[in-house]
Scaffold this motif. Structure first.
Motif, PDB file in Angstrom:
ATOM      1  N   GLY A   9     -19.673  14.541 -63.567  1.00  0.00           N
ATOM      2  CA  GLY A   9     -20.498  13.406 -63.953  1.00  0.00           C
ATOM      3  C   GLY A   9     -21.482  13.754 -65.047  1.00  0.00           C
ATOM      4  N   LEU A  10     -22.067  14.942 -64.974  1.00  0.00           N
ATOM      5  CA  LEU A  10     -22.993  15.377 -66.021  1.00  0.00           C
ATOM      6  C   LEU A  10     -22.267  15.537 -67.355  1.00  0.00           C
ATOM      7  N   ALA A  11     -21.031  16.024 -67.316  1.00  0.00           N
ATOM      8  CA  ALA A  11     -20.256  16.163 -68.554  1.00  0.00           C
ATOM      9  C   ALA A  11     -20.024  14.793 -69.191  1.00  0.00           C
ATOM     10  N   LYS A  12     -19.749  13.781 -68.370  1.00  0.00           N
ATOM     11  CA  LYS A  12     -19.540  12.435 -68.895  1.00  0.00           C
ATOM     12  C   LYS A  12     -20.837  11.886 -69.498  1.00  0.00           C
ATOM     13  N   LEU A  13     -21.962  12.161 -68.840  1.00  0.00           N
ATOM     14  CA  LEU A  13     -23.254  11.707 -69.355  1.00  0.00           C
ATOM     15  C   LEU A  13     -23.628  12.441 -70.636  1.00  0.00           C
ATOM     16  N   ALA A  14     -23.313  13.725 -70.694  1.00  0.00           N
ATOM     17  CA  ALA A  14     -23.602  14.487 -71.914  1.00  0.00           C
ATOM     18  C   ALA A  14     -22.766  13.978 -73.078  1.00  0.00           C
ATOM     19  N   TYR A  15     -21.510  13.641 -72.789  1.00  0.00           N
ATOM     20  CA  TYR A  15     -20.629  13.118 -73.839  1.00  0.00           C
ATOM     21  C   TYR A  15     -21.179  11.814 -74.404  1.00  0.00           C
ATOM     22  N   ALA A  16     -21.727  10.972 -73.525  1.00  0.00           N
ATOM     23  CA  ALA A  16     -22.268   9.678 -73.953  1.00  0.00           C
ATOM     24  C   ALA A  16     -23.744   9.760 -74.338  1.00  0.00           C
ATOM     25  N   GLU A  17     -24.328  10.970 -74.223  1.00  0.00           N
ATOM     26  CA  GLU A  17     -25.738  11.194 -74.548  1.00  0.00           C
ATOM     27  C   GLU A  17     -26.660  10.276 -73.740  1.00  0.00           C
ATOM     28  N   GLN A  18     -26.362  10.182 -72.452  1.00  0.00           N
ATOM     29  CA  GLN A  18     -27.166   9.359 -71.550  1.00  0.00           C
ATOM     30  C   GLN A  18     -28.135  10.253 -70.768  1.00  0.00           C
ATOM     31  N   TYR A  19     -29.140  10.755 -71.451  1.00  0.00           N
ATOM     32  CA  TYR A  19     -30.050  11.722 -70.837  1.00  0.00           C
ATOM     33  C   TYR A  19     -30.989  11.079 -69.816  1.00  0.00           C
ATOM     34  N   ASP A  20     -31.243   9.775 -69.952  1.00  0.00           N
ATOM     35  CA  ASP A  20     -32.170   9.122 -69.038  1.00  0.00           C
ATOM     36  C   ASP A  20     -31.578   8.920 -67.649  1.00  0.00           C
ATOM     37  N   ALA A  21     -30.270   9.173 -67.503  1.00  0.00           N
ATOM     38  CA  ALA A  21     -29.607   8.931 -66.223  1.00  0.00           C
ATOM     39  C   ALA A  21     -29.685  10.129 -65.279  1.00  0.00           C
ATOM     40  N   VAL A  22     -30.328  11.211 -65.707  1.00  0.00           N
ATOM     41  CA  VAL A  22     -30.368  12.411 -64.871  1.00  0.00           C
ATOM     42  C   VAL A  22     -31.812  12.841 -64.660  1.00  0.00           C
ATOM     43  N   ARG A  23     -31.988  13.666 -63.650  1.00  0.00           N
ATOM     44  CA  ARG A  23     -33.308  14.219 -63.383  1.00  0.00           C
ATOM     45  C   ARG A  23     -33.680  15.211 -64.475  1.00  0.00           C
ATOM     46  N   ALA A  24     -34.980  15.441 -64.634  1.00  0.00           N
ATOM     47  CA  ALA A  24     -35.465  16.308 -65.713  1.00  0.00           C
ATOM     48  C   ALA A  24     -34.842  17.696 -65.634  1.00  0.00           C
ATOM     49  N   ARG A  25     -34.651  18.210 -64.416  1.00  0.00           N
ATOM     50  CA  ARG A  25     -34.127  19.570 -64.279  1.00  0.00           C
ATOM     51  C   ARG A  25     -32.661  19.683 -64.694  1.00  0.00           C
ATOM     52  N   ASP A  26     -31.967  18.526 -64.787  1.00  0.00           N
ATOM     53  CA  ASP A  26     -30.561  18.555 -65.193  1.00  0.00           C
ATOM     54  C   ASP A  26     -30.379  18.359 -66.694  1.00  0.00           C
ATOM     55  N   ARG A  27     -31.430  18.045 -67.413  1.00  0.00           N
ATOM     56  CA  ARG A  27     -31.270  17.779 -68.844  1.00  0.00           C
ATOM     57  C   ARG A  27     -30.905  19.029 -69.622  1.00  0.00           C
ATOM     58  N   THR A  28     -31.381  20.173 -69.165  1.00  0.00           N
ATOM     59  CA  THR A  28     -30.968  21.435 -69.798  1.00  0.00           C
ATOM     60  C   THR A  28     -29.479  21.663 -69.580  1.00  0.00           C
ATOM     61  N   ARG A  29     -28.978  21.275 -68.421  1.00  0.00           N
ATOM     62  CA  ARG A  29     -27.554  21.433 -68.139  1.00  0.00           C
ATOM     63  C   ARG A  29     -26.727  20.544 -69.074  1.00  0.00           C
TER      64      ARG A  29
ATOM     65  N   VAL B 264     -27.502   5.093 -54.656  1.00  0.00           N
ATOM     66  CA  VAL B 264     -26.679   6.279 -54.881  1.00  0.00           C
ATOM     67  C   VAL B 264     -27.581   7.507 -54.883  1.00  0.00           C
ATOM     68  N   HIS B 265     -27.333   8.426 -53.962  1.00  0.00           N
ATOM     69  CA  HIS B 265     -28.175   9.616 -53.850  1.00  0.00           C
ATOM     70  C   HIS B 265     -27.991  10.545 -55.045  1.00  0.00           C
ATOM     71  N   ASN B 266     -26.753  10.718 -55.464  1.00  0.00           N
ATOM     72  CA  ASN B 266     -26.453  11.632 -56.570  1.00  0.00           C
ATOM     73  C   ASN B 266     -25.592  10.877 -57.576  1.00  0.00           C
ATOM     74  N   LEU B 267     -26.230  10.274 -58.559  1.00  0.00           N
ATOM     75  CA  LEU B 267     -25.503   9.433 -59.517  1.00  0.00           C
ATOM     76  C   LEU B 267     -24.451  10.215 -60.302  1.00  0.00           C
ATOM     77  N   PRO B 268     -24.756  11.411 -60.839  1.00  0.00           N
ATOM     78  CA  PRO B 268     -23.700  12.155 -61.564  1.00  0.00           C
ATOM     79  C   PRO B 268     -22.473  12.439 -60.704  1.00  0.00           C
ATOM     80  N   ALA B 269     -22.687  12.783 -59.421  1.00  0.00           N
ATOM     81  CA  ALA B 269     -21.535  13.063 -58.549  1.00  0.00           C
ATOM     82  C   ALA B 269     -20.689  11.816 -58.354  1.00  0.00           C
ATOM     83  N   ARG B 270     -21.344  10.672 -58.182  1.00  0.00           N
ATOM     84  CA  ARG B 270     -20.603   9.415 -58.038  1.00  0.00           C
ATOM     85  C   ARG B 270     -19.819   9.099 -59.310  1.00  0.00           C
ATOM     86  N   LEU B 271     -20.420   9.410 -60.461  1.00  0.00           N
ATOM     87  CA  LEU B 271     -19.729   9.217 -61.736  1.00  0.00           C
ATOM     88  C   LEU B 271     -18.538  10.169 -61.859  1.00  0.00           C
TER      89      LEU B 271
END
Length: 319
Positions: free
Chosen positions: A179-199, A234-241
């Motif tokens: 899910g984080l890879a999909k968000l990174a591809y779309a540059e959707q940084y606001d959809a993750v917690r601050a600690r995951d933005r480095t990832r 959704v508890h973990n949005l990236p995982a659901r994605l």
């Protein structure tokens, strides 16, 4: 759309048929039953035979058949998530359910006793010890729905090797990383917690160049998930994605092998995956979409390997 029937991997049954011809040194055309198959079926098998013959000389073909049969006949209980047993037993009679809970071998027995600890069947009281033959039949038939198979096959796609190599915590990690890879591809940084933005920044280096239609798809999937989360948080949005990617990747796996892989996952996750395997979840040409999902999976594996959360060697092809 998912791959057509002609583009799908050779089924386990078709491969076993061809391996039998190779093992006993017979040509398919010499068998009278061969011509009873439909022309399209024979054509598909004829096309696959040379590659299989190159990989498996007669002795190797016999060994492959024997090993596959042994694995199919007795599914590995350690590779079937206990939640699949719980689901199956809820539909059984109280007497059958209690017998399996009480006498199922490890690791199934302890897991079932924990799952049903708060829901005993008061109407079932054991007056005498169970008949050994009857108990053996009960335990055998209780697991007849499950699919067996070898732990590793040379032709397993990466997603099957990933599922077979991980544990429950690993599944959560790979889904989140997908899910984080999909968000990174779309540059959707606001959809993750601050600690995951480095990832996300780490993931970007492993992703292919953005394509507008794929970016739009990732954004649309995120928007749909946010709408769904209004009623069901959704508890973990990236995982659901990541579930969507996992489901699409499994559509290209031979169905029998896909079922074997799904049994590793908690049943509620496997159930949710099915909706992502439907044709309407393929809004772009299959080849483009599957290449993209495969790239997301590679990036997710690279991320977890860099973080020391996964050993990339266990995912390598056996060869």
């Amino acid at each position: 759309m998912p791959a057509s029937e002609t583009d799908r991997p050779l089924s386990a049954a078709d491969e076993a048929l061809l391996l039998a011809f190779l093992a006993f040194g017979k040509r398919p055309d010499d068998d009278p039953a061969w011509h009873r198959l439909s022309e399209s079926w024979r054509s598909r098998l004829d096309e696959a035979l040379p590659t299989l013959a190159y990989r498996f000389p007669p002795a190797s073909a016999r060994d492959r058949l024997a090993n596959d049969h042994a694995a199919e006949a007795h599914p590995d209980l350690f590779r079937i998530h206990p939640s699949w047993w719980v689901r199956a037993l809820r539909k059984e009679s109280p007497s059958i359910r209690q017998a399996v809970i009480a006498y199922a071998p490890d690791p199934v027995g302890p897991a079932l006793r924990r799952a049903f600890a708060d829901a005993p069947d008061p109407e079932v009281v054991a007056t005498y010890p169970p008949d050994p033959e009857a108990l053996d039949w009960v335990l055998t038939l209780a697991g007849e729905r499950f699919v067996g198979g070898p732990i590793r096959r040379d032709d397993d796609p990466p997603i099957v090797r990933v599922i077979a190599a991980l544990d429950a915590r690993g599944y959560a990690r790979i889904l989140t990383a997908l899910g984080l890879a999909k968000l990174a591809y779309a540059e959707q940084y606001d959809a993750v917690r601050a600690r995951d933005r480095t990832r996300l920044q780490t993931l970007r280096a492993s992703l292919p160049a953005p394509r507008l239609e794929l970016v739009d798809l990732a954004v649309a999937e995120l928007a749909a998930l946010r709408v769904e989360a209004r009623d069901n948080p959704v508890h973990n949005l990236p995982a659901r994605l990541g579930l969507g990617s996992l489901g699409r990747l499994l559509t290209e796996v031979e169905p029998h092998r896909a079922r074997w892989a799904l049994q590793h996952l908690p049943y509620h996750i496997a159930r949710d995956l099915h909706k992502f395997m439907k044709p309407e979840m393929f809004p772009l040409p299959s080849a483009d979409l599957m290449d993209w999902e495969a790239a997301l999976l590679r990036a997710a594996i690279v991320l977890l390997a860099r973080e020391g959360r996964i050993d990339p060697l266990i995912l390598a092809e056996p060869s």
